[in-house]
Design a protein around this motif. Sequence first.
Motif, PDB file in Angstrom:
ATOM      1  N   ASP B  57       1.048  -1.055  -0.189  1.00 50.72           N
ATOM      2  CA  ASP B  57      -0.179   0.367  -0.527  1.00 50.72           C
ATOM      3  C   ASP B  57       0.733   1.380   0.258  1.00 50.72           C
ATOM      4  O   ASP B  57       1.193   1.464   1.082  1.00 50.72           O
ATOM      5  CB  ASP B  57      -0.872   0.292   1.156  1.00 50.72           C
ATOM      6  CG  ASP B  57      -1.569   0.903   1.167  1.00 50.72           C
ATOM      7  OD1 ASP B  57      -1.633   1.802   0.080  1.00 50.72           O
ATOM      8  OD2 ASP B  57      -2.926   1.641   2.258  1.00 50.72           O
ATOM      9  N   TYR B  58       1.096   1.571  -0.838  1.00 46.60           N
ATOM     10  CA  TYR B  58       1.915   2.850  -1.439  1.00 46.60           C
ATOM     11  C   TYR B  58       1.626   4.421  -0.940  1.00 46.60           C
ATOM     12  O   TYR B  58       1.794   5.160  -0.544  1.00 46.60           O
ATOM     13  CB  TYR B  58       2.584   3.164  -2.646  1.00 46.60           C
ATOM     14  CG  TYR B  58       3.290   1.543  -2.848  1.00 46.60           C
ATOM     15  CD1 TYR B  58       5.219   2.379  -2.676  1.00 46.60           C
ATOM     16  CD2 TYR B  58       2.508   0.553  -3.361  1.00 46.60           C
ATOM     17  CE1 TYR B  58       5.892   0.747  -2.841  1.00 46.60           C
ATOM     18  CE2 TYR B  58       3.514  -0.184  -4.144  1.00 46.60           C
ATOM     19  CZ  TYR B  58       5.423   0.222  -3.852  1.00 46.60           C
ATOM     20  OH  TYR B  58       6.167  -1.671  -3.802  1.00 46.60           O
ATOM     21  N   LYS B  59       0.274   4.409  -0.348  1.00 41.29           N
ATOM     22  CA  LYS B  59      -0.955   5.433  -0.081  1.00 41.29           C
ATOM     23  C   LYS B  59      -0.611   6.429  -1.269  1.00 41.29           C
ATOM     24  O   LYS B  59      -0.482   5.948  -2.618  1.00 41.29           O
ATOM     25  CB  LYS B  59       0.100   6.479   0.878  1.00 41.29           C
ATOM     26  CG  LYS B  59      -0.843   4.880   2.041  1.00 41.29           C
ATOM     27  CD  LYS B  59      -1.984   6.056   2.397  1.00 41.29           C
ATOM     28  CE  LYS B  59      -3.005   4.722   3.894  1.00 41.29           C
ATOM     29  NZ  LYS B  59      -1.910   4.467   4.655  1.00 41.29           N
ATOM     30  N   SER B  60      -0.555   8.182  -1.149  1.00 39.66           N
ATOM     31  CA  SER B  60      -0.165   8.713  -1.928  1.00 39.66           C
ATOM     32  C   SER B  60       1.267   9.264  -1.866  1.00 39.66           C
ATOM     33  O   SER B  60       1.980  10.024  -2.540  1.00 39.66           O
ATOM     34  CB  SER B  60      -0.733   9.582  -1.256  1.00 39.66           C
ATOM     35  OG  SER B  60      -1.100  10.260  -0.311  1.00 39.66           O
ATOM     36  N   MET B  61       1.960   8.198  -1.399  1.00 44.90           N
ATOM     37  CA  MET B  61       3.710   8.645  -1.220  1.00 44.90           C
ATOM     38  C   MET B  61       4.676   8.699  -3.020  1.00 44.90           C
ATOM     39  O   MET B  61       3.772   7.775  -3.641  1.00 44.90           O
ATOM     40  CB  MET B  61       4.326   7.651  -0.963  1.00 44.90           C
ATOM     41  CG  MET B  61       5.379   7.747  -0.035  1.00 44.90           C
ATOM     42  SD  MET B  61       6.012   6.877   0.871  1.00 44.90           S
ATOM     43  CE  MET B  61       6.913   5.959  -0.113  1.00 44.90           C
ATOM     44  N   ASP B  62       5.182  10.140  -2.841  1.00 46.57           N
ATOM     45  CA  ASP B  62       5.972  10.022  -4.324  1.00 46.57           C
ATOM     46  C   ASP B  62       7.427   9.797  -4.359  1.00 46.57           C
ATOM     47  O   ASP B  62       8.051   9.738  -2.984  1.00 46.57           O
ATOM     48  CB  ASP B  62       6.001  11.732  -4.840  1.00 46.57           C
ATOM     49  CG  ASP B  62       6.535  11.791  -5.583  1.00 46.57           C
ATOM     50  OD1 ASP B  62       7.136  10.844  -5.986  1.00 46.57           O
ATOM     51  OD2 ASP B  62       6.682  13.320  -5.889  1.00 46.57           O
ATOM     52  N   PHE B  63       7.683   8.411  -3.864  1.00 48.26           N
ATOM     53  CA  PHE B  63       8.855   7.680  -4.317  1.00 48.26           C
ATOM     54  C   PHE B  63      10.051   8.386  -4.361  1.00 48.26           C
ATOM     55  O   PHE B  63      10.770   8.177  -2.995  1.00 48.26           O
ATOM     56  CB  PHE B  63       8.699   6.268  -5.127  1.00 48.26           C
ATOM     57  CG  PHE B  63      10.029   5.461  -5.215  1.00 48.26           C
ATOM     58  CD1 PHE B  63       9.394   4.390  -3.255  1.00 48.26           C
ATOM     59  CD2 PHE B  63      10.953   5.106  -5.164  1.00 48.26           C
ATOM     60  CE1 PHE B  63      10.751   3.605  -3.773  1.00 48.26           C
ATOM     61  CE2 PHE B  63      11.966   4.540  -5.729  1.00 48.26           C
ATOM     62  CZ  PHE B  63      11.528   3.404  -4.451  1.00 48.26           C
TER      63      PHE B  63
END
Lengths: 254, 288
Positions: B57-63
Amino acid sequence: MALLQISRLSKEYLGGTKALTDVNFSVAEGEFVSIIGPSGAGKSTLLRCINRMVDASEGEISFDNINVSNINKKNLRLLRRRIGMIFQHYNLVNRLSVIENVLHGRLGYKSSIKGVMGVYTEEEKQRAFEILNKLGLKEQAYKRCDQLSGGQKQRVGIARALIQDPKLVLCDEPIASLDPNASKIIMDHLKNINKEMGITCIFNLHQVDVAMKYSDRIIGINNGQIKYDGPPEALSRDMIYSIYGTEAGELITD
Amino acid sequence: MESSSTISLNTLKKKDDAIKYSGKKIRIAAVGGSQTAINMTLFVLVAATVYGFLTFDYKSMDFLRAVSLTLGNIKTMFIEARLSHITLVEAFKELSITLGLSILTTIIAAAIALILGLLSARNLSNPKIGNVIKAVVAFIRAVPTVLWILIFAVSAGLGSVAAIIGLSFHAIGYLVKAYSETFEEIDYGVIEALKASGASWWQIVFQAVIPSSASYLMAWTFMRFEINFMVAVAMGAAAGAGGIGFDLFMAGGFYFDVREVGFITYMILGVALVLEVISTNIKNKLLY
């Protein structure tokens, strides 16, 4: 009365391997006896039954009029300190000095605490040096045992047995890992000990020629049974072949 | 020369011809089963990893942004490292508490493990007693150190006492195994020789067994000391055992001061380096 009397001795290991079957012989004080026979014949087991490193299944062993078979733990210690033992692989503590290894032979005479701490009397140390001197190892006394050659290590082994003041020395293949020259030195020392100090020696040997040359008496064992017991002169070639269970002409004897 | 080399070449060729494939495939591995098991394990691990990454679940993270911020933090942590909430003297004092914790637990564990190690070594003790000790000790080792500390914290309260008991407990489990295996490695002939000369069990242990294995015992003990130091740092934070670990926890989790975290990390790294150098020296000196 013989020093060592073995009667009807049998040993069966767990799992049913019969190492010795009905072995009878006696050794008089001051004798130099060799036991010969093929590998696995039961020579080592026989030797270890005498000082109870191996418990016999049947039969009786008496040493110096003491019945070895049913002896308690304390008396077993007293018995063992009067029987020296020499091994094929020397069995020294390699990280300790020569003199420390020699003094290990006195542990049987000491209280547990003194033995644990390695406290020896001045008399014991002096005796250790005398023995080392006699065996030509005086210069090596403070060397670590892993710095010695095989022949020197075996002489330390002899010194460790001698400092016990033993009545009997058991030698389990003492020269099997040594070159011919070192072997001769070791055998000469052992013969000297036997002659001069009157210590009885029982040998396990692989070299038939050495046994013939040095011993007063030879016992031949095959498959856990005594095949021959007598002087070396009377040991015929045929007898040797029968001890080793081979046809004539197939052995390297000299 | 020329002709002889051609001849040998010819014979080589002939030999090459002689090796002909006939019949079914020939197996060359000793046991077929183990290779299959290794392959299966690798396959399962690869499959699980791929599945894991696909279902995160990467959520809204900007990698990319996250990576660059983390790198920035690390840069601040290690380049601008300094203390702000505690003084240098205090930091060293706390560091010495952590070191003390690890020394104490190592000594307690080594003393107890020496006895238990002797009693559980196959060549020195009754196999029944040995197996019981080995089983208990295996159980102790299987439970992580942190859990032991938390278990003892129930009775001793969260703090240094629980930390010392818990740490020693796990270290005993580790050292008993290491010691007993070291004792089992030594040549039985030496024990036999002393037994045959009438020496008692304790005499054999102190005159033959321990001298023969002393260097390995030292090496194992020191290795456990290094582990104990690392665990003591972590326990300062997790179990409130005090020492530098607690300051590290406060700096990171309470003050959010990455610079102080960096400085303390350098201190711990320094100690670890010194321990490593000492242990290498001990091994080189004693083992040869």
